[in-house]
Design an enzyme around this catalytic site. Sequence first.
Site, PDB file in Angstrom:
ATOM      1  N   CYS A  69      32.680 -42.070 -20.980  1.00 20.85           N
ATOM      2  CA  CYS A  69      32.007 -42.397 -19.851  1.00 20.85           C
ATOM      3  C   CYS A  69      32.167 -41.039 -18.904  1.00 20.85           C
ATOM      4  O   CYS A  69      33.062 -40.936 -18.060  1.00 20.85           O
ATOM      5  CB  CYS A  69      32.335 -43.693 -18.981  1.00 20.85           C
ATOM      6  SG  CYS A  69      31.423 -43.691 -17.472  1.00 20.85           S
ATOM      7  N   CYS A  72      32.883 -41.924 -15.149  1.00 17.84           N
ATOM      8  CA  CYS A  72      33.857 -42.466 -15.215  1.00 17.84           C
ATOM      9  C   CYS A  72      35.051 -41.171 -15.169  1.00 17.84           C
ATOM     10  O   CYS A  72      36.008 -41.090 -14.197  1.00 17.84           O
ATOM     11  CB  CYS A  72      34.500 -43.164 -16.295  1.00 17.84           C
ATOM     12  SG  CYS A  72      33.542 -44.968 -16.645  1.00 17.84           S
TER      13      CYS A  72
END
Length: 147
Positions: A69, A72
Amino acid sequence: MTEALHIVCPHCHTTNRVRAEHLASAPDCGHCHRPLFAGHPVALDDAAFDRHIGRSQIPVLVDFWAPWCGPCRMMAPAFEQAAAELEPHVRLAKVNTEDHQNLAARFAIRSIPTLALFVGGREVARQPGALRSAADIARWVQSVLPR
């Protein structure tokens, strides 16, 4: 009489009793003798998650994330820095949703990153999406902590 709090060690996951006024004095774990607060988020698996959420008497902020991600990975340095700012009054933890899919399902994590704040074993607030800075993370935590 001073209040003693249960604090779960980020290294061996043993529950320790620490007097509230000693939190900022760099207490060590009574079992493994490592620092209870190192200024870094603790990575949690299923068992450690339940222990930290269920037994810790300080709020626990969990970052549900995945290695693939982009947002993230973008938020990771800010989350790391926020740990140094918020400890010892808030424990920061990370759950890799790829490795621990059952935790993501249990908490109905629909998007990542998602921050979830737990107090007294219960989720009290959730923030989907990346926050840009440690200051943003700290501000959000302070705004949602029960008074």
